[in-house]
Design a protein around this motif. Structure first.
Motif, PDB file in Angstrom:
ATOM      1  N   SER A 174       0.869  -1.278   0.086  1.00  0.00           N
ATOM      2  CA  SER A 174      -0.135   0.096  -0.034  1.00  0.00           C
ATOM      3  C   SER A 174       0.879   1.082   0.032  1.00  0.00           C
ATOM      4  O   SER A 174       0.620   2.260  -0.539  1.00  0.00           O
ATOM      5  CB  SER A 174      -0.704   0.066   1.223  1.00  0.00           C
ATOM      6  N   TYR A 217       2.426   2.183  -3.226  1.00  0.00           N
ATOM      7  CA  TYR A 217       1.537   3.156  -4.240  1.00  0.00           C
ATOM      8  C   TYR A 217       1.760   4.597  -3.701  1.00  0.00           C
ATOM      9  O   TYR A 217       1.517   5.583  -4.589  1.00  0.00           O
ATOM     10  CB  TYR A 217       0.040   2.508  -4.278  1.00  0.00           C
ATOM     11  N   ALA A 244      -5.781  10.225  -8.163  1.00  0.00           N
ATOM     12  CA  ALA A 244      -5.167   8.894  -7.705  1.00  0.00           C
ATOM     13  C   ALA A 244      -4.892   8.779  -6.122  1.00  0.00           C
ATOM     14  O   ALA A 244      -5.266   7.965  -5.462  1.00  0.00           O
ATOM     15  CB  ALA A 244      -4.036   8.562  -8.455  1.00  0.00           C
ATOM     16  N   LEU A 285      -6.371   6.617  -2.715  1.00  0.00           N
ATOM     17  CA  LEU A 285      -5.524   6.010  -1.829  1.00  0.00           C
ATOM     18  C   LEU A 285      -5.924   6.417  -0.351  1.00  0.00           C
ATOM     19  O   LEU A 285      -6.094   5.543   0.613  1.00  0.00           O
ATOM     20  CB  LEU A 285      -3.993   6.147  -1.847  1.00  0.00           C
ATOM     21  N   ASN A 309      -5.188   1.819 -13.983  1.00  0.00           N
ATOM     22  CA  ASN A 309      -4.027   1.440 -13.147  1.00  0.00           C
ATOM     23  C   ASN A 309      -3.609   2.776 -12.284  1.00  0.00           C
ATOM     24  O   ASN A 309      -3.255   2.802 -10.973  1.00  0.00           O
ATOM     25  CB  ASN A 309      -2.984   1.115 -13.962  1.00  0.00           C
ATOM     26  N   HIS A 335      -5.844   3.466  -9.356  1.00  0.00           N
ATOM     27  CA  HIS A 335      -5.974   2.010  -8.565  1.00  0.00           C
ATOM     28  C   HIS A 335      -7.379   1.397  -8.638  1.00  0.00           C
ATOM     29  O   HIS A 335      -7.735   0.866  -7.627  1.00  0.00           O
ATOM     30  CB  HIS A 335      -5.778   2.580  -6.896  1.00  0.00           C
ATOM     31  N   HIS A 393      -7.365  -2.494  -2.869  1.00  0.00           N
ATOM     32  CA  HIS A 393      -7.547  -2.293  -4.314  1.00  0.00           C
ATOM     33  C   HIS A 393      -6.968  -3.266  -5.256  1.00  0.00           C
ATOM     34  O   HIS A 393      -7.366  -3.493  -6.479  1.00  0.00           O
ATOM     35  CB  HIS A 393      -7.431  -0.606  -4.719  1.00  0.00           C
ATOM     36  N   TYR A 394      -5.505  -3.638  -5.001  1.00  0.00           N
ATOM     37  CA  TYR A 394      -4.880  -4.458  -5.711  1.00  0.00           C
ATOM     38  C   TYR A 394      -5.300  -5.816  -6.109  1.00  0.00           C
ATOM     39  O   TYR A 394      -4.846  -6.596  -6.542  1.00  0.00           O
ATOM     40  CB  TYR A 394      -3.342  -4.397  -5.475  1.00  0.00           C
TER      41      TYR A 394
END
Length: 365
Positions: free
Chosen positions: A55, A58, A95, A99, A277, A280, A296-297
């Motif tokens: 995390s 990112y 973005a 996060l 991408n 996310h 999210h991944y």
């Protein structure tokens, strides 16, 4: 009950359920044949695991890009390039928001302290009150599509809608004006609702949440003061170019994406092309809405695993090109058709006002 304007069109290109030859494949007012537990069981166990190092990677990635963009733009200071910078940097602000949004859900890590510290830094940097928004967003997840309790693009009851003046309707339903509504929403919420995300004593919050909301409001205020000081130090125009205009692009992204994911009284996935991408994979929204604690991944894998259970209740998003131009068509059509819902009934659908911008004559005494 009026026809479900925002459910789908005859080609299956609408905002809601799939269509088959112009008919709905299922009754959207009826409960599906599966339960939440069935979907949960289909998702692999590792999809629930939160890796704080991953995390944070990112966060580091996005922070490097944001700072790099800002440095390059200030160094070049070329009016031919500034518009490109505003769009690119505003997309990166979006973005950053995603996060921080993950921190608010607790999908960033298992550490509440880490989530709150990182969430405050990320959201305060883009003028979002972290706890104030986190709490109202949790309410949204628990009450999506509920006319009285939802917090994201709340369906307007017919009575509330008909009390709006023409200028308010114009602001809410005319592109691109609704795409800049987020700051107003933070201060005043949606039409028909009272309170503010900055006020610890707002109806949005329980007494035990007031201290957290106050902390976030103070962090937000600190960012505002930093921007004001920067304007005094470097000048208003440089701060506007470096931060202000990207902020507006970020707001437009936020309003557009949340509208497309939640409007039509459904939650749907969207394909954003190369933006997937960058932001996310927030377009993988159905599973996120059901299980916001999934990082999210892992959302793409979790969605793939859940599709056999969801069956025809899952709406496959239209594939995007490099940039999701097709989504603007959905946005424009929906804002032109989906205006209010009935004041009566347990299950309601959006209805259209054909005279939405007709100026009414003053009432005579």
């Amino acid at each position: 009950m009026s026809p479900p304007n925002s459910m789908a069109n005859a080609n299956g290109d609408g905002n809601g359920v799939l269509m088959n030859g112009g008919r709905v494949d299922f009754d959207p007012s009826e409960a599906p044949p599966f339960k939440i537990a069935d979907i949960r069981a289909a998702i692999p166990p590792h999809c629930w695991v939160k890796n704080p190092w991953r995390s944070m990677s990112y966060v580091l990635r996005d922070a490097i890009v944001v700072l790099g963009f800002a440095f390059a733009a200030a160094k070049l200071d070329n009016w031919a390039l500034w518009p490109l910078y505003w769009v690119a940097q505003g997309t990166m602000f979006w973005a950053i928001f995603v996060l921080g949004h993950d921190c608010g859900h607790g999908s960033f890590s298992d550490s509440r302290m880490l989530n709150n510290v990182v969430g405050h830094i990320l959201h305060s940097s883009i003028l979002v009150p972290y706890h104030g928004w986190r709490i109202s967003h949790k309410t949204h997840h628990q009450n999506h599509g509920n006319v009285e309790k939802d917090e994201s693009w709340v369906p307007l009851p017919e009575k509330v809608y008909k009390e709006l003046d023409t200028s308010t309707k114009f602001m809410r339903f005319t592109i691109p004006l609704p795409m800049f509504a987020y700051p107003v929403y933070l201060w005043t919420r949606s039409p028909g609702k009272k309170g503010s995300h900055f006020n610890p004593y707002s109806d949005l919050f329980a007494p035990h949440e007031r201290q957290a909301v106050l902390i976030s409001t103070l962090c937000w205020t600190s960012m505002v003061l930093l921007l004001l000081y920067s304007s005094f130090l470097f000048g208003f125009l440089p701060v506007l170019k470096i931060y202000g205009l990207p902020y507006l692009i970020f707001v437009a992204w936020l309003d557009m994406v949340t509208y497309l994911h939640h409007h039509g009284l459904t939650t749907v996935d969207r394909d954003y092309g190369i933006i997937n991408n960058i932001h996310h994979d927030i377009g993988t929204h159905v599973i996120h809405h059901l299980f916001p604690q999934i990082p999210h991944y892992h959302l793409i894998e979790a969605t793939k695993a859940a599709k056999p259970v969801l069956g025809k209740y899952y709406r496959e998003p239209k594939k995007s090109g490099a940039f999701p131009w097709h989504l603007f068509g959905y946005l424009v059509r929906s804002l032109g058709e989906d205006h209010y819902v009935s004041d009566t009934g347990e299950v309601v659908f959006y209805q259209s006002d054909p005279e939405i911008f007709t100026f009414s004559k003053p009432k005579s005494n």
